[in-house]
Write an enzyme that holds these catalytic residues in place. Structure first.
Site, mmCIF file in Angstrom:
data_model
loop_
_atom_site.group_PDB
_atom_site.id
_atom_site.type_symbol
_atom_site.label_atom_id
_atom_site.label_comp_id
_atom_site.label_asym_id
_atom_site.label_seq_id
_atom_site.Cartn_x
_atom_site.Cartn_y
_atom_site.Cartn_z
ATOM 1 N N ASP A 175 25.548 -6.821 -10.783
ATOM 2 C CA ASP A 175 24.239 -6.164 -10.662
ATOM 3 C C ASP A 175 24.337 -4.875 -9.846
ATOM 4 O O ASP A 175 23.348 -4.363 -9.346
ATOM 5 C CB ASP A 175 23.215 -7.097 -10.021
ATOM 6 C CG ASP A 175 23.643 -7.571 -8.642
ATOM 7 O OD1 ASP A 175 24.806 -7.340 -8.260
ATOM 8 O OD2 ASP A 175 22.811 -8.171 -7.950
ATOM 9 N N LYS B 260 24.417 -11.294 5.014
ATOM 10 C CA LYS B 260 22.999 -11.226 5.363
ATOM 11 C C LYS B 260 22.760 -11.493 6.852
ATOM 12 O O LYS B 260 22.109 -12.464 7.253
ATOM 13 C CB LYS B 260 22.178 -12.207 4.511
ATOM 14 C CG LYS B 260 22.534 -12.148 3.019
ATOM 15 C CD LYS B 260 21.390 -11.764 2.157
ATOM 16 C CE LYS B 260 21.742 -11.385 0.731
ATOM 17 N NZ LYS B 260 22.915 -11.769 0.060
ATOM 18 N N ASP C 108 22.313 -1.601 -5.931
ATOM 19 C CA ASP C 108 22.228 -2.985 -6.425
ATOM 20 C C ASP C 108 20.867 -3.087 -7.097
ATOM 21 O O ASP C 108 19.842 -2.867 -6.454
ATOM 22 C CB ASP C 108 22.336 -3.928 -5.211
ATOM 23 C CG ASP C 108 22.088 -5.390 -5.565
ATOM 24 O OD1 ASP C 108 21.348 -5.672 -6.525
ATOM 25 O OD2 ASP C 108 22.630 -6.263 -4.859
HETATM 26 N N1 GDD Z 1 28.902 -16.283 -12.837
HETATM 27 C C1 GDD Z 1 28.131 -16.387 -11.745
HETATM 28 N N2 GDD Z 1 27.811 -17.635 -11.281
HETATM 29 N N3 GDD Z 1 27.664 -15.268 -11.157
HETATM 30 C C2 GDD Z 1 26.873 -15.411 -10.064
HETATM 31 C C3 GDD Z 1 26.506 -16.668 -9.542
HETATM 32 C C4 GDD Z 1 27.009 -17.845 -10.196
HETATM 33 O O1 GDD Z 1 26.764 -18.991 -9.796
HETATM 34 N N4 GDD Z 1 25.697 -16.462 -8.460
HETATM 35 C C5 GDD Z 1 25.583 -15.120 -8.328
HETATM 36 N N5 GDD Z 1 26.277 -14.481 -9.303
HETATM 37 C C6 GDD Z 1 26.420 -13.043 -9.504
HETATM 38 C C7 GDD Z 1 25.084 -12.308 -9.589
HETATM 39 O O2 GDD Z 1 24.685 -12.212 -10.960
HETATM 40 C C8 GDD Z 1 25.443 -10.944 -9.024
HETATM 41 O O3 GDD Z 1 25.966 -10.100 -10.031
HETATM 42 C C9 GDD Z 1 26.552 -11.245 -8.024
HETATM 43 O O4 GDD Z 1 27.063 -12.540 -8.354
HETATM 44 C C10 GDD Z 1 26.072 -11.234 -6.558
HETATM 45 O O5 GDD Z 1 24.984 -12.134 -6.438
HETATM 46 P P1 GDD Z 1 23.582 -11.671 -5.836
HETATM 47 O O6 GDD Z 1 22.693 -12.842 -5.841
HETATM 48 O O7 GDD Z 1 23.107 -10.428 -6.500
HETATM 49 O O8 GDD Z 1 23.999 -11.391 -4.328
HETATM 50 P P2 GDD Z 1 23.401 -10.324 -3.304
HETATM 51 O O9 GDD Z 1 23.038 -9.054 -3.986
HETATM 52 O O10 GDD Z 1 22.332 -10.987 -2.514
HETATM 53 O O11 GDD Z 1 24.659 -10.082 -2.318
HETATM 54 C C11 GDD Z 1 25.940 -9.775 -2.833
HETATM 55 O O12 GDD Z 1 26.001 -8.418 -3.236
HETATM 56 C C12 GDD Z 1 25.835 -7.442 -2.167
HETATM 57 C C13 GDD Z 1 25.974 -6.065 -2.783
HETATM 58 O O13 GDD Z 1 24.972 -5.864 -3.698
HETATM 59 C C14 GDD Z 1 26.999 -10.058 -1.750
HETATM 60 O O14 GDD Z 1 28.270 -9.945 -2.353
HETATM 61 C C15 GDD Z 1 26.855 -9.093 -0.577
HETATM 62 O O15 GDD Z 1 27.918 -9.302 0.342
HETATM 63 C C16 GDD Z 1 26.888 -7.653 -1.073
HETATM 64 O O16 GDD Z 1 26.677 -6.756 0.012
HETATM 65 MG MG MG Z 2 22.807 -8.445 -5.926
#
Ligand code: GDD
Ligand code: MG
Length: 355
Positions: free
Chosen positions: A106, A157, A217
């Protein structure tokens, strides 16, 4: 080199846009978000991309197939249960051959991936994390580093008082196969909570690589809209009216406007870019559209006004309706004269648990 893209999240925060569309497929400049990411990986020499997914995988497979249209070899790795961010990479181990990339699905990052991979090779790291500066690190993973760029601490976070750096995990990693031995198979495992802390504890070298390129993001509709406007504004190309689009001679355009050739623009319409109009849209006489994204097949009747909003597929906006700073799910009908917004999200009748 191969890459794994994590596209399994449900995109809950991006609702109502993700009620019937996977987060990876939301259109950015009229192409699925994921297509932009795949093209970028291809440009940096990635040949095989594993799409790690679960939720709503079918539309992705139907659109991309084996990847030949984008020029990469696509493999679909489908989870029965969500495996988090690291679990899916373990599941895809059979497709990984040596050093590999992992990307959050994303994130749009205009990063020089080739130089990150080169720095990774020079440092001898088991994992290199691309980093980007943000104003509010509390909604991301915060990375603390030594002067040499070695990661000392990773906090996902953090609470505001725990924030010690504005450099966050940008969601793009270069990894050695050794990292896979830190991911137990068949269970939900997170890089952020489990694997990175375990690597640090084991004293394995992890490096951060700061990037200054554009990064976003698309987790929320506001960010999604922002990405579209930024990408269109960046090109700063003159208003585009492809020969095929039926544009009334009294319609006026300003700024960058993306207008597919099967759209119809009526008399006296004003479009103030950046604005993205999807295929087969119609803008009725006297309507005004500014700083917005319309997905495909939507109709603005006469004298509508749409500003700073996103309207998903096949909506019908009644005569004289005003939509400001709002997000409309797909297939909605808005009554004539309605006032919507600011800050309204309208859910579609199907999807998101509605039916
Ligand atoms: N295949 C799969 N299975 N993908 C997953 C799953 C799962 O169970 N859970 C989450 N994802 C994918 C989401 O679709 C996304 O592309 C990515 O993993 C990160 O998940 P998010 O839910 O978007 O996390 P975030 O945005 O709160 O935090 C993450 O991204 C940040 C940067 O945008 C973390 O990696 C943070 O450390 C980082 O700063
Ligand atoms: Mg994200």
């Amino acid at each position: 080199m191969n890459a794994v893209i994590l596209v399994g999240g449900e995109g809950t925060r991006l609702r109502p846009l993700t009620c019937n569309t996977p987060k990876a497929m939301v259109p950015v400049l009229n192409r699925p978000f994921l297509e932009h990411v795949l093209c970028q990986l291809k440009a940096h020499g990635v040949r095989t991309v594993v799409l790690a997914l679960g939720h709503l995988s079918q539309p992705i497979e139907e659109y991309f197939g084996d990847g030949s249209n984008v020029g990469v070899n696509l493999v679909y790795s489908v989870e029965k249960e969500p495996l988090g961010t690291a679990g899916p990479v373990k599941l895809a181990e059979q497709y990984l051959d040596g050093r590999f990339l992992v990307l959050n699905g994303d994130v749009f990052a205009d990063f020089d991936i080739t130089s990150i991979v080169a720095a990774h090779g020079r440092s001898g790291a088991v994992a290199t994390l691309a980093l980007t500066p943000v104003e509010d690190p509390t909604i991301y993973g915060v990375v603390e580093m030594s002067a040499e760029g070695r990661v000392k601490r990773f906090v996902e976070k953090p609470r505001r008082e725990e924030v010690t750096s504005n450099m966050i995990n940008a969601g793009l990693y270069v990894m050695e196969p050794e990292v896979l031995s830190y991911i137990p198979a068949g269970t939900k495992v997170m890089f952020e909570h489990n694997v990175f802390p375990a690597l640090l504890k084991a004293g394995k070298p992890m490096f951060g690589h700061a990037q200054t390129g554009y990064w976003i993001d698309i987790g929320t509709p506001q960010k999604y809209l922002q990405l579209n406007l930024d990408m269109l504004g960046k090109d700063a190309h003159a208003p585009q009216h492809p020969a095929g689009a039926l544009v009334h001679p009294t319609a006026r355009f300003s700024g960058s406007v993306l207008l597919p050739d099967d759209c119809i623009v009526g008399a006296g319409v004003r479009i103030a870019g950046p604005a993205v109009i999807g295929p087969s849209c119609q803008l009725g006489p006297g309507s005004v559209l500014s700083r917005s994204v319309l997905w495909s097949g939507s109709l603005l009747s006469e004298n509508c006004s749409v500003s700073a909003s996103v309207i998903a597929d096949q909506c019908v906006i009644g005569t004289g309706a005003i939509i400001d700073n709002s997000v409309l799910g797909d297939h909605l009908a808005i009554a004539p004269g309605a006032r919507i917004g600011p800050g309204v999200k309208l859910w579609p009748k199907t999807g998101c648990g509605a039916t």
